[in-house]
Design a protein around this motif. Structure first.
Motif, PDB file in Angstrom:
ATOM      1  N   VAL B 186       0.939  -1.314   0.092  1.00 30.90           N
ATOM      2  CA  VAL B 186      -0.087  -0.086   0.049  1.00 30.90           C
ATOM      3  C   VAL B 186       0.944   1.074   0.010  1.00 30.90           C
ATOM      4  N   TRP B 187       0.738   2.239  -0.951  1.00 35.50           N
ATOM      5  CA  TRP B 187       1.410   3.474  -1.066  1.00 35.50           C
ATOM      6  C   TRP B 187       0.688   4.534  -0.810  1.00 35.50           C
ATOM      7  N   LEU B 188       1.316   5.726  -0.175  1.00 32.92           N
ATOM      8  CA  LEU B 188       0.870   7.113  -0.493  1.00 32.92           C
ATOM      9  C   LEU B 188       1.873   7.722  -1.670  1.00 32.92           C
ATOM     10  N   VAL B 189       1.136   7.789  -2.718  1.00 33.33           N
ATOM     11  CA  VAL B 189       1.936   8.815  -3.901  1.00 33.33           C
ATOM     12  C   VAL B 189       1.612  10.046  -4.201  1.00 33.33           C
ATOM     13  N   LEU B 190       2.399  10.875  -4.820  1.00 36.23           N
ATOM     14  CA  LEU B 190       1.889  11.882  -5.259  1.00 36.23           C
ATOM     15  C   LEU B 190       1.694  11.816  -6.966  1.00 36.23           C
ATOM     16  N   ARG B 191       0.586  12.018  -7.159  1.00 32.70           N
ATOM     17  CA  ARG B 191       0.261  11.775  -8.534  1.00 32.70           C
ATOM     18  C   ARG B 191       0.962  13.033  -9.529  1.00 32.70           C
ATOM     19  N   ARG B 192       1.458  12.495 -10.395  1.00 31.32           N
ATOM     20  CA  ARG B 192       2.213  13.605 -11.386  1.00 31.32           C
ATOM     21  C   ARG B 192       1.302  14.462 -11.973  1.00 31.32           C
ATOM     22  N   ASN B 193       0.293  13.684 -12.833  1.00 33.11           N
ATOM     23  CA  ASN B 193      -0.881  14.351 -13.547  1.00 33.11           C
ATOM     24  C   ASN B 193      -1.915  15.230 -12.854  1.00 33.11           C
ATOM     25  N   GLU B 194      -2.206  14.413 -11.713  1.00 35.39           N
ATOM     26  CA  GLU B 194      -3.464  15.128 -11.137  1.00 35.39           C
ATOM     27  C   GLU B 194      -2.857  16.037 -10.058  1.00 35.39           C
ATOM     28  N   LYS B 195      -1.473  16.159  -9.714  1.00 33.80           N
ATOM     29  CA  LYS B 195      -0.690  17.024  -8.726  1.00 33.80           C
ATOM     30  C   LYS B 195      -1.655  16.890  -7.623  1.00 33.80           C
ATOM     31  N   ARG B 196      -1.565  15.624  -7.111  1.00 32.54           N
ATOM     32  CA  ARG B 196      -2.021  15.416  -5.716  1.00 32.54           C
ATOM     33  C   ARG B 196      -1.906  14.163  -5.209  1.00 32.54           C
ATOM     34  N   LEU B 197      -2.149  14.150  -3.838  1.00 32.01           N
ATOM     35  CA  LEU B 197      -1.666  12.611  -3.119  1.00 32.01           C
ATOM     36  C   LEU B 197      -2.986  11.651  -3.363  1.00 32.01           C
ATOM     37  N   ALA B 198      -2.738  10.401  -3.330  1.00 35.56           N
ATOM     38  CA  ALA B 198      -3.379   9.539  -3.563  1.00 35.56           C
ATOM     39  C   ALA B 198      -2.662   8.240  -2.742  1.00 35.56           C
ATOM     40  N   ILE B 199      -3.719   7.323  -2.571  1.00 33.52           N
ATOM     41  CA  ILE B 199      -3.160   6.055  -1.878  1.00 33.52           C
ATOM     42  C   ILE B 199      -3.709   4.977  -2.940  1.00 33.52           C
ATOM     43  N   LEU B 200      -2.560   4.286  -3.109  1.00 27.53           N
ATOM     44  CA  LEU B 200      -2.554   3.018  -4.143  1.00 27.53           C
ATOM     45  C   LEU B 200      -1.913   1.506  -3.773  1.00 27.53           C
ATOM     46  N   LYS B 201      -2.715   0.516  -4.025  1.00 28.89           N
ATOM     47  CA  LYS B 201      -2.657  -0.691  -3.977  1.00 28.89           C
ATOM     48  C   LYS B 201      -1.893  -1.314  -4.976  1.00 28.89           C
ATOM     49  N   THR B 202      -0.704  -1.873  -4.747  1.00 25.94           N
ATOM     50  CA  THR B 202      -0.261  -2.870  -5.927  1.00 25.94           C
ATOM     51  C   THR B 202      -0.108  -4.395  -5.542  1.00 25.94           C
ATOM     52  N   SER B 203      -0.087  -5.127  -6.306  1.00 23.27           N
ATOM     53  CA  SER B 203       0.233  -6.616  -6.099  1.00 23.27           C
ATOM     54  C   SER B 203       1.629  -6.965  -6.421  1.00 23.27           C
ATOM     55  N   ASN B 204       1.930  -7.982  -5.437  1.00 22.11           N
ATOM     56  CA  ASN B 204       3.277  -8.675  -5.541  1.00 22.11           C
ATOM     57  C   ASN B 204       4.352  -7.654  -5.605  1.00 22.11           C
ATOM     58  N   ALA B 205       5.212  -7.511  -6.884  1.00 24.77           N
ATOM     59  CA  ALA B 205       6.187  -6.570  -6.776  1.00 24.77           C
ATOM     60  C   ALA B 205       5.971  -5.208  -7.318  1.00 24.77           C
ATOM     61  N   ILE B 206       4.918  -4.831  -7.997  1.00 25.25           N
ATOM     62  CA  ILE B 206       4.634  -3.783  -8.845  1.00 25.25           C
ATOM     63  C   ILE B 206       4.787  -2.649  -7.624  1.00 25.25           C
ATOM     64  N   ASN B 207       5.348  -1.440  -8.151  1.00 24.38           N
ATOM     65  CA  ASN B 207       5.236  -0.133  -7.448  1.00 24.38           C
ATOM     66  C   ASN B 207       5.078   0.998  -8.329  1.00 24.38           C
ATOM     67  N   PRO B 208       4.949   2.122  -7.760  1.00 22.28           N
ATOM     68  CA  PRO B 208       4.376   3.181  -8.411  1.00 22.28           C
ATOM     69  C   PRO B 208       5.505   3.879  -9.597  1.00 22.28           C
ATOM     70  N   LEU B 209       6.768   3.413  -9.364  1.00 24.82           N
ATOM     71  CA  LEU B 209       7.643   3.862 -10.447  1.00 24.82           C
ATOM     72  C   LEU B 209       6.984   3.535 -11.851  1.00 24.82           C
ATOM     73  N   ILE B 210       6.466   2.482 -11.984  1.00 18.81           N
ATOM     74  CA  ILE B 210       5.777   1.971 -13.113  1.00 18.81           C
ATOM     75  C   ILE B 210       4.882   2.913 -13.693  1.00 18.81           C
ATOM     76  N   SER B 211       4.050   3.600 -12.844  1.00 14.65           N
ATOM     77  CA  SER B 211       3.154   4.586 -13.157  1.00 14.65           C
ATOM     78  C   SER B 211       3.654   6.132 -13.152  1.00 14.65           C
ATOM     79  N   ALA B 212       4.957   6.017 -13.093  1.00 19.13           N
ATOM     80  CA  ALA B 212       5.478   7.474 -13.127  1.00 19.13           C
ATOM     81  C   ALA B 212       4.754   8.156 -11.925  1.00 19.13           C
ATOM     82  N   ASP B 213       4.268   7.633 -10.814  1.00 13.83           N
ATOM     83  CA  ASP B 213       3.884   8.336  -9.600  1.00 13.83           C
ATOM     84  C   ASP B 213       4.897   8.464  -8.518  1.00 13.83           C
TER      85      ASP B 213
END
Lengths: 228, 272
Positions: B186-213
């Motif tokens: 579970v991540w707290l990320v800063l979304r680049r496009n929306e310019k806001r904080l958001a909570i993200l759930k990822t499976s297994n090894a996936i992380n927000p670097l993939i979505s450029a957050d």
């Protein structure tokens, strides 16, 4: 002990999932184990069996029933949006209930035949398809150890083609999600909760040892039914 | 920081090296060199390129920024010893073993390696190990002894702006940890496009670097992260993380760095 077995036999008619109807709504209940929690030692510790059954499986049952109730309400209202949202919860918790119900039957204490290799048609089919039992065990152990994250490794039979298959599924996806004709004969839970307290991160050791308590009799019965 | 060291691809000149030799040989042939020279050229050719020594990309196991017993009683030393010493170390070692066999994948920083091996959704076998190495580094640094409590100043303001209140954010974060199916984070990320904080759930090894957050904090929801201390009680683990472990200091630093990439509005320049 005998009473427990009786309850299990009775519920076998309802696919062993133990459901009863209440106000027209089906609710599922946790099936009893056909053996004591400590009966599978030292292959699987009593602590793990108790947590696995009373906490994990129970949680799947509870959440499955909850999701079904919510599904019922949403369908009655024609709320497709909520129905779609519930699908993953249904698959996860329903799958968890199905898979673990099979799992308990896949295991048996040594003194009740656990670990004894299959005789009859399944034994022959294994030798025919894989070459030997050792090859099958090796294959399942390799695939189980290589599975990333959480999931299951299965020995199944394709009921149309009458062939044996070894498959893995992720999370709580039931075997049928990999093929509509696949019937599970044997499943091994490789979620960390299934072995962590005893084997820590060494999943291969867990896989090596679980074969000592595998209930081949049950697998053989299912196989004989699908491939008479 | 060993993890981010770039290794230059200076030695793997094998194939291209030998073809260059062949080319220069051919041109020399047309010039009709003497016999001795030809023999020398042939000898060099047969010896093969000298500098084809194998280069290994090595990523190192980074220690958490605190001793293994520093997070007691909220995360036991036993868990740290297993989680860091066995799981995290295992990912590093397996990654290095995989990279030994694959020349095309070295020279990257860890961030780049993850994006490359993710391969746009069709991950290469190295992805799992690379991503999990990064994930665990990030996770250890997302916690601290004496953590928990609340963020302050800008980060708190941003959380209140994007979630309504800190309490609401905390609730949503814990809810995310309870509704994640299977293994994941579970991540707290800063979304680049929306310019806001958001909570993200990822499976297994996936992380927000993939979505450029841009990740700000993370919580490991793989069962090995909490099973020894909390058995199946995910809720207790998540609450303890929020109350006693999460490092808002680390989050503030990451947030400050993130604002170099994401414009969150007018800077508050203090007036003298």
């Amino acid at each position: 002990m005998a009473l427990r077995t009786l309850v299990t036999r009775k519920s076998l008619g309802n696919l062993g999932l133990g459901f009863r109807q209440l106000r027209g709504l089906q609710t599922y209940s946790l099936p009893d184990l056909p053996y004591d929690y400590g009966a599978l030692e030292p292959a699987i510790s009593g602590e793990i069996m108790q947590l696995h059954h009373q906490k994990h499986h129970q949680a799947y049952v509870t959440n499955y029933n909850k999701a079904l109730e919510q599904l019922d309400a949403a369908t009655a209202k024609g709320d497709s949006h909520t129905v779609a949202k519930l699908l993953s919860a249904l698959k996860f918790n329903g799958g968890g209930h199905i898979n673990h119900s099979i799992f308990w039957k896949n295991l048996a204490p040594v003194k009740e035949g656990g670990g004894e290799p299959p005789h009859g048609s399944l034994g022959w089919a294994i030798d025919n398809h894989f070459g030997s039992m050792e090859v099958l065990v090796q294959k399942m152990n390799t695939e189980g150890a290589a599975l990333q994250g959480s999931g299951w490794v299965w020995l199944g039979v394709d009921k149309e083609l009458k062939t044996l298959v070894v498959q893995t599924t992720e999370n709580q996806d039931p075997l049928v999600s990999k093929g509509a004709n696949l019937v599970p004969l044997l499943g091994i839970d490789v979620w960390e909760h299934a072995y962590y307290l005893q084997y820590k991160n060494v999943r291969p050791d867990y896989l090596k040892n679980i074969w000592k308590v595998i209930n081949w009799k049950f697998a053989g019965e299912v196989y004989a039914k699908e491939c008479p | 920081i060993m993890m981010e060291t770039s290794w230059s691809c200076c030695t793997n000149l094998g194939p291209s090296g030998s073809s260059l030799l062949v080319t220069s040989d051919m041109s020399k042939l047309f010039q009709k060199p003497n016999f001795a020279q030809l023999c020398q050229q042939k000898k060099k050719e047969l010896q093969g390129p000298r500098r084809s020594a194998k280069v290994h990309a090595y990523y190192g196991l980074k220690s958490p920024p605190y001793k293994l017993d520093a997070l007691e009683p909220y995360m036991s030393q036993r868990t740290l010893e297993m989680h860091w010493g066995k799981h995290h170390r295992g990912y590093v070692e397996n990654l290095n073993k995989q990279l030994e066999k694959n020349d095309t994948l070295y020279g990257y920083t860890m961030d780049e390696l993850i994006k490359v091996t993710y391969n746009n959704g069709n991950p290469l076998p190295e992805f799992n190990n690379a991503a999990q190495v990064w994930n665990h580094d990030f996770f250890w640094e997302s916690m601290q002894p004496g953590g928990g409590n609340m963020p302050i100043f800008d980060l708190l303001q941003q959380i209140e702006k994007d979630f309504g209140s800190f309490t609401n954010f905390r609730e949503k974060f814990i809810e995310a940890s309870l509704t994640l199916f299977g293994s994941g984070w579970v991540w707290l990320v800063l979304r680049r496009n929306e310019k806001r904080l958001a909570i993200l759930k990822t499976s297994n090894a996936i992380n927000p670097l993939i979505s450029a957050d841009i990740p700000i904090i993370s919580l490991d929801m793989w069962e090995h992260a909490y099973y020894l201390d909390y058995k199946n009680d995910k809720g207790k683990y998540a609450n303890v993380f929020m109350d006693h472990l999460v490092s808002w200091n680390a989050a503030t630093v990451r947030m400050a760095r993130a604002q170099a990439f994401v414009n969150l509005g007018e800077p508050k320049i203090p007036v003298a």
